[in-house]
Design a protein around this motif. Structure first.
Motif, PDB file in Angstrom:
ATOM      1  N   GLN A 113     -96.703   5.039 -89.240  1.00 13.44           N
ATOM      2  CA  GLN A 113     -96.361   6.051 -90.200  1.00 13.44           C
ATOM      3  C   GLN A 113     -96.706   5.568 -91.599  1.00 13.44           C
ATOM      4  OE1 GLN A 113     -92.305   6.093 -89.562  1.00 13.44           O
ATOM      5  NE2 GLN A 113     -92.281   8.107 -88.162  1.00 13.44           N
ATOM      6  N   GLN A 114     -96.708   4.075 -92.002  1.00 11.79           N
ATOM      7  CA  GLN A 114     -97.228   3.490 -93.231  1.00 11.79           C
ATOM      8  C   GLN A 114     -98.617   3.784 -93.337  1.00 11.79           C
ATOM      9  OE1 GLN A 114     -95.252   2.424 -95.334  1.00 11.79           O
ATOM     10  NE2 GLN A 114     -96.532   1.790 -96.931  1.00 11.79           N
ATOM     11  N   GLN A 115     -99.414   3.670 -92.472  1.00 12.11           N
ATOM     12  CA  GLN A 115    -100.800   3.734 -92.553  1.00 12.11           C
ATOM     13  C   GLN A 115    -101.017   5.216 -92.674  1.00 12.11           C
ATOM     14  OE1 GLN A 115    -102.871   2.420 -89.055  1.00 12.11           O
ATOM     15  NE2 GLN A 115    -102.296   0.282 -89.030  1.00 12.11           N
ATOM     16  N   ILE A 116    -100.483   6.020 -92.338  1.00 13.49           N
ATOM     17  CA  ILE A 116    -100.788   7.453 -92.512  1.00 13.49           C
ATOM     18  C   ILE A 116    -100.513   7.782 -93.743  1.00 13.49           C
ATOM     19  CG2 ILE A 116     -99.727   9.970 -91.991  1.00 13.49           C
ATOM     20  CD1 ILE A 116     -99.544   9.101 -89.111  1.00 13.49           C
ATOM     21  N   LYS A 117     -99.207   7.417 -94.369  1.00 14.79           N
ATOM     22  CA  LYS A 117     -99.193   7.434 -95.800  1.00 14.79           C
ATOM     23  C   LYS A 117    -100.161   6.948 -96.851  1.00 14.79           C
ATOM     24  CE  LYS A 117     -93.954   7.606 -95.551  1.00 14.79           C
ATOM     25  NZ  LYS A 117     -92.819   6.664 -95.778  1.00 14.79           N
ATOM     26  N   GLN A 118    -100.567   5.671 -96.553  1.00 13.69           N
ATOM     27  CA  GLN A 118    -101.737   5.016 -97.223  1.00 13.69           C
ATOM     28  C   GLN A 118    -103.154   5.984 -97.216  1.00 13.69           C
ATOM     29  OE1 GLN A 118    -102.310   1.048 -95.907  1.00 13.69           O
ATOM     30  NE2 GLN A 118    -100.375   0.383 -96.793  1.00 13.69           N
ATOM     31  N   LEU A 119    -103.345   6.424 -96.102  1.00 13.44           N
ATOM     32  CA  LEU A 119    -104.536   7.441 -96.085  1.00 13.44           C
ATOM     33  C   LEU A 119    -104.046   8.646 -96.952  1.00 13.44           C
ATOM     34  CD1 LEU A 119    -105.411   6.975 -92.398  1.00 13.44           C
ATOM     35  CD2 LEU A 119    -106.792   6.241 -94.120  1.00 13.44           C
ATOM     36  N   GLN A 120    -103.118   9.293 -96.808  1.00 16.27           N
ATOM     37  CA  GLN A 120    -103.013  10.627 -97.504  1.00 16.27           C
ATOM     38  C   GLN A 120    -102.997  10.169 -99.096  1.00 16.27           C
ATOM     39  OE1 GLN A 120     -98.967  11.531 -96.122  1.00 16.27           O
ATOM     40  NE2 GLN A 120     -99.688  12.789 -94.428  1.00 16.27           N
ATOM     41  N   GLN A 121    -102.472   9.142 -99.551  1.00 11.92           N
ATOM     42  CA  GLN A 121    -102.572   8.687-100.980  1.00 11.92           C
ATOM     43  C   GLN A 121    -103.947   8.576-101.278  1.00 11.92           C
ATOM     44  OE1 GLN A 121    -100.187   5.238-101.343  1.00 11.92           O
ATOM     45  NE2 GLN A 121     -98.317   6.372-101.150  1.00 11.92           N
ATOM     46  N   THR A 122    -105.042   7.910-100.529  1.00  9.72           N
ATOM     47  CA  THR A 122    -106.298   7.700-100.778  1.00  9.72           C
ATOM     48  C   THR A 122    -107.144   8.967-100.770  1.00  9.72           C
ATOM     49  OG1 THR A 122    -106.332   5.650 -99.523  1.00  9.72           O
ATOM     50  CG2 THR A 122    -108.489   6.675 -99.947  1.00  9.72           C
ATOM     51  N   VAL A 123    -106.824   9.971 -99.875  1.00  8.12           N
ATOM     52  CA  VAL A 123    -107.459  11.410 -99.764  1.00  8.12           C
ATOM     53  C   VAL A 123    -107.203  11.963-101.008  1.00  8.12           C
ATOM     54  CG1 VAL A 123    -107.748  13.485 -98.609  1.00  8.12           C
ATOM     55  CG2 VAL A 123    -107.735  11.312 -97.420  1.00  8.12           C
ATOM     56  N   SER A 124    -105.897  12.095-101.466  1.00  9.42           N
ATOM     57  CA  SER A 124    -105.683  12.806-102.569  1.00  9.42           C
ATOM     58  C   SER A 124    -106.005  12.212-104.098  1.00  9.42           C
ATOM     59  CB  SER A 124    -104.034  12.783-102.760  1.00  9.42           C
ATOM     60  OG  SER A 124    -103.612  11.521-102.992  1.00  9.42           O
ATOM     61  N   SER A 125    -106.421  10.995-104.151  1.00 10.77           N
ATOM     62  CA  SER A 125    -106.759  10.105-105.337  1.00 10.77           C
ATOM     63  C   SER A 125    -108.213  10.701-105.296  1.00 10.77           C
ATOM     64  CB  SER A 125    -106.611   8.681-105.138  1.00 10.77           C
ATOM     65  OG  SER A 125    -107.275   7.983-104.169  1.00 10.77           O
ATOM     66  N   PRO A 182     -91.549  -0.140 -79.540  1.00  6.86           N
ATOM     67  CA  PRO A 182     -92.130   1.079 -80.060  1.00  6.86           C
ATOM     68  C   PRO A 182     -91.688   1.605 -81.401  1.00  6.86           C
ATOM     69  CG  PRO A 182     -91.078   1.214 -77.736  1.00  6.86           C
ATOM     70  CD  PRO A 182     -90.752  -0.113 -78.260  1.00  6.86           C
ATOM     71  N   SER A 183     -90.529   1.303 -81.703  1.00  7.19           N
ATOM     72  CA  SER A 183     -90.053   1.666 -83.029  1.00  7.19           C
ATOM     73  C   SER A 183     -90.923   0.822 -84.159  1.00  7.19           C
ATOM     74  CB  SER A 183     -88.557   1.389 -83.320  1.00  7.19           C
ATOM     75  OG  SER A 183     -88.222   0.161 -83.124  1.00  7.19           O
ATOM     76  N   ALA A 184     -91.105  -0.366 -83.784  1.00  6.74           N
ATOM     77  CA  ALA A 184     -91.857  -1.217 -84.881  1.00  6.74           C
ATOM     78  C   ALA A 184     -93.445  -0.515 -85.063  1.00  6.74           C
ATOM     79  CB  ALA A 184     -91.952  -2.716 -84.317  1.00  6.74           C
ATOM     80  N   ASP A 185     -93.979  -0.166 -83.731  1.00  7.98           N
ATOM     81  CA  ASP A 185     -95.322   0.471 -83.893  1.00  7.98           C
ATOM     82  C   ASP A 185     -95.089   1.786 -84.563  1.00  7.98           C
ATOM     83  OD1 ASP A 185     -96.209  -1.811 -82.327  1.00  7.98           O
ATOM     84  OD2 ASP A 185     -96.017  -0.473 -80.318  1.00  7.98           O
ATOM     85  N   VAL A 186     -94.352   2.575 -84.203  1.00 11.22           N
ATOM     86  CA  VAL A 186     -93.941   3.878 -85.149  1.00 11.22           C
ATOM     87  C   VAL A 186     -94.222   3.746 -86.680  1.00 11.22           C
ATOM     88  CG1 VAL A 186     -92.862   5.948 -85.407  1.00 11.22           C
ATOM     89  CG2 VAL A 186     -93.004   5.130 -83.114  1.00 11.22           C
ATOM     90  N   GLU A 187     -93.201   2.711 -86.989  1.00  8.47           N
ATOM     91  CA  GLU A 187     -93.176   2.513 -88.457  1.00  8.47           C
ATOM     92  C   GLU A 187     -94.404   2.028 -89.003  1.00  8.47           C
ATOM     93  OE1 GLU A 187     -89.940  -0.345 -88.941  1.00  8.47           O
ATOM     94  OE2 GLU A 187     -88.428   0.968 -88.553  1.00  8.47           O
ATOM     95  N   ALA A 188     -95.250   1.148 -88.286  1.00  8.86           N
ATOM     96  CA  ALA A 188     -96.617   0.719 -88.950  1.00  8.86           C
ATOM     97  C   ALA A 188     -97.462   1.985 -88.988  1.00  8.86           C
ATOM     98  CB  ALA A 188     -97.195  -0.309 -87.916  1.00  8.86           C
TER      99      ALA A 188
END
Length: 566
Positions: A385-397, A377-383
């Protein structure tokens, strides 16, 4: 005097002699002591458990001149007359051969007359469930308003066949199967009285074969005595009952555990060749497996008579087989037992059951370690979270560059809820030549087609129906897409459908399956793509010139007028 069977000689003559039915006998004794007896009784239970014997004891107790603590003395003239069958006021009737309305009407007419010698007139109707509906109706009125000097005792092995109106007017007593310990104790009493020696193990074999019936146990003992004369041995008991020695059962199950199917099959073949009964072999195996399960969970629950049947294989097998495996084996044997009743070749079914029993148990998936279950479960959560960060960066750009987000594409409309996709390449050619006449013809024969299928195939096709048909093809709809997939993947089913349909219609049809929910959309898409068949236009009716209409009105029908163009 001619020889009498043991079950006749040892028929109980008092309530105290009845084995294994304490609840019934004590209740009847108390009712006799307090003089609260009923006018009608219903005795239900398996064969050989004492129903008729208790009925005769009750008849004696109701009329005994010296009743003591609810027990007949068996010395007065009335008790002796009932015992030897010369009492005319105690009437025994076999409903299996006297089940008509006339016989019951005769009872009803004679019941109103007072008894000649006894205090009450007793009618004992055995196997009462065999009476016809009209006979039950004739008996109903008498049971509802009986004369004061009449008592009815009804006995049956199948109470579910008796109308509720009859049961509600009687006191019902349920006789239980007699335990193995009680049967063995009774057999010991009989043999001690006859001064015949015996093996304890042999009596246990006889008791098990009787299946809770004392009469059956005494009849088997009678046969064993005739077979072996002065000593009751285990071998004689097994030969008479068709049973199998416990050691042989243990050897068979040990071979099953070792997955040595060849040895187990050899054991079955040798047992049947020795004259052992196939049905009895199955029952003995089920009993052995049952004892293994009980011994695993609670060893103290095995009765003394059952522990006598334990052989050298028993305890090792109780540790080798787990409870789930034992339950599956019992289920297989129980299924085979039902099949044996319908065949004259039991060897085949016993061999199939042996092969099934010898199959290895499917291994359960290995449980994950605690560290693995925690890390996943911890590995899934980290993955995530990484995808959410990438999406947030894409939206801001995108906001900084001013690029408008494209609207999300509309979801493609599916034909059904599941992942199944209809075969358009086969459906459209049938729709291109489909006619109402062909569809009606197939709907007429569809019930006959289902009846020609095997039971399992019929169960799957029962919720299907043809929805379109051409001279060489038919589209069949199902309510659930999972059934469509399962049916299409079942080659035997599709072949059986085509073969049966050809036999009914003398035509070779291509059968295509669809889900009923998807069918309207499929039909609509086909019509939109290929167009609906154009209806033939009626020829335009020629218009009549005004002048011709005027002349026609004056001189009659236009068939009498010839029009010539200048």
């Amino acid at each position: 005097m001619s020889y009498q069977a043991l079950y006749r000689v040892w028929r109980p003559q008092t309530f105290g002699d009845v084995i294994g039915q304490t609840a019934v006998t004590q209740t009847l004794k108390n009712a006799l002591i307090t003089k609260q007896t009923s006018h009608a009784y219903l005795f239900c239970g398996p064969r050989g458990t004492g129903k008729t014997s208790v009925a005769k004891i009750l008849a004696k107790a109701l009329n005994c001149l010296h009743l003591q603590d609810g027990e007949p003395d068996n010395t007065c003239e009335i008790c002796q007359a009932i015992t030897n069958g010369s009492m005319t006021d105690v009437i025994e009737i076999d409903a299996a051969s006297n089940n008509g309305v006339d016989e019951i009407r005769d009872i009803r007419d004679k019941a109103k007359y007072a008894p000649t010698m006894a205090r009450v007139k007793v009618y004992i109707i055995d196997e009462v469930h065999m009476l016809s509906t009209g006979a039950f109706n004739a008996l109903l009125k008498t049971l509802e308003e009986p004369p004061a000097h009449v008592v009815f005792i009804l006995a049956t092995t199948e109470p579910q066949k008796i109308p509720a109106t009859i049961i509600s007017r009687t006191q019902r007593f349920d006789f239980r199967r007699i335990t193995t310990e009680d049967i063995v104790g009774r057999l010991e009493t009989v043999l001690d009285d006859k001064q015949i020696t015996y093996d304890d193990h042999a009596l246990a074999v006889i008791a098990r074969a009787a299946e809770g019936g004392m009469r059956d146990a005494l009849s088997i003992l009678d046969q064993v005595l005739s077979f072996g004369q002065n000593h009751v041995t285990v071998e004689n008991a097994l030969d008479v009952t068709g049973g199998v020695a416990t050691a042989q059962l243990g050897e068979y199950l040990q071979a099953i555990h070792d997955q040595d199917v060849a040895k187990a099959l050899t054991t079955v073949e040798s047992l049947l060749a020795a004259g052992k009964d196939a049905g009895r072999l199955i029952e003995d195996l089920i009993s052995y497996l049952r004892d293994l399960m009980v011994y695993q969970q609670a060893p103290t629950l095995l009765a003394d008579t059952e522990t006598e049947l334990i052989d050298s294989h028993f305890k090792p097998l109780s540790q080798a087989f787990d409870a789930d495996r034992l339950a599956r084996m019992i289920a297989v044997l129980n299924e085979t037992s039902g099949q044996l009743r319908l065949t004259n070749h039991p060897t085949i079914y016993l061999e199939v059951a042996t092969v099934r029993l010898g199959e290895p148990t499917p291994a359960a998936p290995a449980p994950q370690s605690q560290a693995q279950t925690a890390s996943a479960p911890s590995a899934d959560v980290e993955a995530l979270q990484q995808q959410i960060k990438q999406l947030q960066q894409t939206v801001s750009s995108l906001k900084q560059t001013g690029v408008a987000a494209k609207p999300a594409p509309k979801p493609v409309k599916r034909h059904q809820s599941g992942g199944y996709k209809p075969n358009i390449a086969k459906i459209y050619p049938i729709l291109g030549k489909a006619t109402r006449k062909d569809l009606d013809a197939l709907k007429d024969v569809w019930p006959d087609l289902l009846n020609m299928l095997s039971i399992s195939k019929r169960a799957m096709m029962k919720i299907s129906e043809p929805v379109a048909a051409s001279p060489d093809g038919v589209i069949v709809s199902f309510d659930y897409d999972i059934l469509v997939e399962r049916a299409e993947q079942d080659d035997a089913l599709m072949a059986e459908l085509k073969d049966s349909l050809q036999r009914l219609t003398q035509k070779q049809y291509e059968i295509v399956l669809v889900q009923s929910a998807a069918w309207p959309n499929l039909r609509k898409e086909y019509l939109q793509t290929n167009g609906a068949p154009a209806k033939a236009k009626k020829p335009a009716k020629p218009t009549t010139p005004p002048v011709v209409k005027t002349i026609t009105d004056m001189f009659g029908d236009e068939n009498n007028i010839t029009i010539t163009d200048d």
